[in-house]
Each structure stands twice: as C-alpha cells, then as structure tokens.
Design a protein around this motif. Sequence first.
Motif, short mmCIF file in Angstrom:
data_model
loop_
_atom_site.label_atom_id
_atom_site.label_comp_id
_atom_site.label_asym_id
_atom_site.label_seq_id
_atom_site.Cartn_x
_atom_site.Cartn_y
_atom_site.Cartn_z
N ASN A 14 0.84 -1.20 0.00
CA ASN A 14 0.00 0.00 0.00
C ASN A 14 0.88 1.25 0.00
OD1 ASN A 14 0.74 0.64 2.72
ND2 ASN A 14 -0.90 -0.68 3.51
N CYS A 15 0.27 2.42 0.03
CA CYS A 15 1.01 3.69 -0.05
C CYS A 15 1.99 3.88 1.11
CB CYS A 15 0.04 4.87 -0.12
SG CYS A 15 -0.89 4.93 -1.65
N LYS A 16 1.59 3.51 2.33
CA LYS A 16 2.49 3.65 3.48
C LYS A 16 3.71 2.74 3.34
CE LYS A 16 -0.95 5.08 6.85
NZ LYS A 16 -1.60 4.77 8.13
N ASP A 17 3.48 1.52 2.85
CA ASP A 17 4.59 0.60 2.62
C ASP A 17 5.55 1.18 1.59
OD1 ASP A 17 3.27 -1.32 4.28
OD2 ASP A 17 2.20 -2.13 2.54
N LEU A 18 5.01 1.72 0.51
CA LEU A 18 5.84 2.30 -0.54
C LEU A 18 6.69 3.45 -0.02
CD1 LEU A 18 3.55 2.32 -3.70
CD2 LEU A 18 5.62 0.96 -3.32
N ALA A 19 6.11 4.28 0.85
CA ALA A 19 6.86 5.40 1.41
C ALA A 19 8.07 4.89 2.19
CB ALA A 19 5.96 6.25 2.30
N LYS A 34 10.86 -2.87 -7.97
CA LYS A 34 9.44 -2.55 -7.97
C LYS A 34 8.74 -3.53 -7.01
CE LYS A 34 5.34 -2.07 -10.76
NZ LYS A 34 4.71 -2.30 -12.05
N PRO A 35 8.42 -3.06 -5.79
CA PRO A 35 7.79 -3.97 -4.81
C PRO A 35 6.33 -4.25 -5.15
CG PRO A 35 7.96 -1.76 -3.90
CD PRO A 35 8.63 -1.72 -5.25
N TYR A 36 5.91 -5.49 -4.92
CA TYR A 36 4.51 -5.82 -5.16
C TYR A 36 3.87 -6.61 -4.02
CZ TYR A 36 6.49 -10.15 -7.11
OH TYR A 36 7.19 -11.30 -7.30
N LEU A 37 4.65 -7.23 -3.15
CA LEU A 37 4.12 -7.91 -1.96
C LEU A 37 4.96 -7.52 -0.75
CD1 LEU A 37 3.60 -11.55 -3.30
CD2 LEU A 37 1.82 -9.84 -2.86
N VAL A 38 4.34 -7.55 0.44
CA VAL A 38 5.07 -7.23 1.67
C VAL A 38 4.53 -8.08 2.82
CG1 VAL A 38 3.56 -5.30 2.35
CG2 VAL A 38 5.93 -5.35 3.13
N ALA A 39 5.43 -8.47 3.72
CA ALA A 39 5.08 -9.08 5.00
C ALA A 39 5.79 -8.26 6.07
CB ALA A 39 5.54 -10.54 5.06
N PHE A 48 10.27 -5.31 7.49
CA PHE A 48 9.50 -5.48 6.26
C PHE A 48 10.24 -6.45 5.37
CE2 PHE A 48 8.41 -1.33 7.82
CZ PHE A 48 7.07 -1.14 7.50
N ARG A 49 9.52 -7.32 4.71
CA ARG A 49 10.07 -8.16 3.65
C ARG A 49 9.27 -7.85 2.38
NH1 ARG A 49 10.67 -14.11 6.43
NH2 ARG A 49 12.52 -13.62 7.66
N PHE A 50 9.92 -7.15 1.45
CA PHE A 50 9.28 -6.79 0.20
C PHE A 50 9.70 -7.77 -0.89
CE2 PHE A 50 9.26 -2.74 2.43
CZ PHE A 50 8.03 -2.21 2.10
N ILE A 51 8.74 -8.34 -1.59
CA ILE A 51 9.02 -9.13 -2.77
C ILE A 51 8.92 -8.19 -3.96
CG2 ILE A 51 8.35 -11.11 -4.19
CD1 ILE A 51 9.39 -11.85 -1.38
N CYS A 52 9.99 -8.12 -4.75
CA CYS A 52 10.11 -7.12 -5.81
C CYS A 52 10.48 -7.76 -7.14
CB CYS A 52 11.21 -6.12 -5.48
SG CYS A 52 11.09 -5.34 -3.87
N ASN A 53 10.09 -7.10 -8.21
CA ASN A 53 10.71 -7.33 -9.51
C ASN A 53 11.93 -6.42 -9.50
OD1 ASN A 53 8.85 -9.09 -10.71
ND2 ASN A 53 7.53 -7.41 -11.29
N SER A 54 13.07 -6.95 -9.90
CA SER A 54 14.26 -6.11 -9.93
C SER A 54 14.91 -6.17 -11.31
CB SER A 54 15.27 -6.52 -8.86
OG SER A 54 15.68 -7.85 -9.05
#
Length: 98
Positions: A14-19, A34-39, A48-54
């Motif tokens: 979400n927006c807070k995660d992106l910030a 480019k993050p698309y999932l987070v735990a 935070f663990r962000f799963i990203c396309n890199s």
Amino acid sequence: MCCPCNFTPYRDVNCKDLAIFFEATRELRGATYKPYLVAIQEARGINFRFICNSFIMTRPPQNAITMVSIFKPFCKEGEKEEARAVVTNICKMGCYKG
C-alpha cells in the motif's frame, strides 16, 4: 498485527509501505526495484520483507525476483525526528528472461 516473532502473511503493497520502501532504497545504485508484496513483523520497530521485480544493471542486464528486507525503528519518546528506515538485506530469489 501479529505475534512479535512471526511475519504476517504476504499482502499487496500500500502507499504507506511504498513510502518506507522508497525512504530506505533511495540511495541504492545499480538496480531498480518494484515492490509488489510485503510481510511485516514487529521487533523494536517494524521489519518489512518486500518481494520485488528487480532490474539489475549488469552485462547483460538481469531481471530477477528479489526480497528486500527493511527495518524501520519505532520513534522514541522525546525524539524530534523519526529514525530512518534502512535496508538490512537484499536476496535475489530467481532470475527470469524478459
């Protein structure tokens, strides 16, 4: 939230995660993420663990699925400024062509 020792299930970013993600990664060079999932997990702050396309700028360039780990400390009472989020680990999970 959840138990202090466990990460939540992965969910959409979400927006807070992106910030927080961009605060921690703004000075990284050599790859774009480019993050698309987070735990998340609470532990003297939030992990935070962000799963990203890199996109890794090598020869030849590589696309990969990457987990970017970030820690954001909780604010301490009386502090004027919030502590900055920092990258604690970047782990390439797999490469793909495309």
